[in-house]
Design an enzyme around this catalytic site. Structure first.
Site, PDB file in Angstrom:
ATOM      1  N   SER A  17     -12.564 -18.209 -93.373  1.00 55.19           N
ATOM      2  CA  SER A  17     -13.738 -17.449 -92.956  1.00 55.19           C
ATOM      3  C   SER A  17     -13.996 -17.663 -91.469  1.00 55.19           C
ATOM      4  O   SER A  17     -13.389 -18.529 -90.842  1.00 55.19           O
ATOM      5  CB  SER A  17     -14.955 -17.848 -93.790  1.00 55.19           C
ATOM      6  N   CYS A  18     -14.876 -16.847 -90.934  1.00 54.36           N
ATOM      7  CA  CYS A  18     -15.213 -16.853 -89.516  1.00 54.36           C
ATOM      8  C   CYS A  18     -15.476 -18.274 -89.029  1.00 54.36           C
ATOM      9  O   CYS A  18     -16.180 -19.015 -89.706  1.00 54.36           O
ATOM     10  CB  CYS A  18     -16.444 -15.971 -89.303  1.00 54.36           C
TER      11      CYS A  18
END
Length: 81
Positions: A17-18
């Site tokens: 994820s980011c």
């Protein structure tokens, strides 16, 4: 449905994820020769805007296409210099 590009390398960041998809994309692009195309496979829906924004603001890269393939997001990035 898959874009027709001469893929030099595929980067699999599924499950990340980011900001990891962008961080790993930058690292992979840095290792490629000029004009090479990197295919990035991600499962984070935010990668669509994150990689687009990163490519738009980064000299030497061009976002060629983005596709949604079920739960996988495909990004095609060319190193231009």
């Amino acid at each position: 449905m898959s874009a027709e590009y001469d893929i030099a390398e595929t980067l699999d960041v599924k499950g990340a994820s980011c900001p990891m998809p962008v961080v790993k994309t930058k690292s992979a692009i840095d290792d490629l020769a000029a004009e090479a195309v990197l295919e990035v496979l991600a499962t984070d829906s935010g990668s669509m805007s994150d990689i687009d924004g990163w490519a738009d603001g980064t000299a030497g890269v061009e976002l060629l296409a983005q596709e949604e393939d079920g739960d996988v997001y495909r990004h095609y990035v060319r190193k231009t210099e």
